[in-house]
Design an enzyme around this catalytic site. Sequence first.
Site: not given
Length: 281
Positions: A181, A201
Amino acid sequence: MPIDVAKALAAEPRSTELSWGFKDVLLYHLGIGATELRYALEGPGLQVLPSFCTVAGGALAAAGGLSMPGIDVDLAAVLHGGQRIELHRPIPVEGTAVQASRIAAVHDKGKAAVIVLRSEVTDADGPLWTSDTEIFVRGEGGFGGGRGSSVREPAPEGAPELEVLQATREDQALLYRLSGDWNPLHADPEFAKRAGFDRPILHGLCSYGIVLKAVVDTLLGGDPARVRVCATRFAGVFFPGETMRIRMWRTGGRGRIRVTATAVERDDAPVLADMSVEEVE
């Protein structure tokens, strides 16, 4: 309009071959902080956590949810809204499979759209897992579509059966992203600010893996093969280096576990909600 709902729903499933080996399993486990030797040492004792299916062979990227026909959105407006996996049998340490992915639904939430991407994975022995990924796209709602289900389960009652505090590393997201990712929201401070966050994040699926591991290691006796379904809603952000409070309740007998996850350092701000783990019967 960036999302052409009719075109997205009518598109043929996208088929992709997935393959993975023990190194991919080890890297994923380290990315979610699973450093115990049963998760981090190759050999006959290596176990595979069920949440590995979200990255196996680049599964999420190979599904191509944001590049499907009818979908054209700004990556900075995208958040992971929810995830459900159903395991049809344990995931092998090494494998080759075919993933068929399609847009199963597009919900109109007013100020946002929710794209539901369904992926069904099969190998030579039959179905392996089914995955539903909810992609929340800010600013793309208001097109007059259905809102989808808004039913939320009531919060678990009483004290949890078990509570676990799980620390995370400052570089947790940098390690986890090596499993595939590459969204810069989780690594690039400038990109994170453009998306409305003070700093990068943690990936929602990283939090998901951390929490599912805690359930497996405690209430499921350390046996990943006991997980049949794990579903959650991503209720808030989590920052690398924070501590996660994981609470677990058994409901409906031994077959189902309710779970919540919060960020300790931010007054237990919600991270994962409406989470449930169902055991193999």
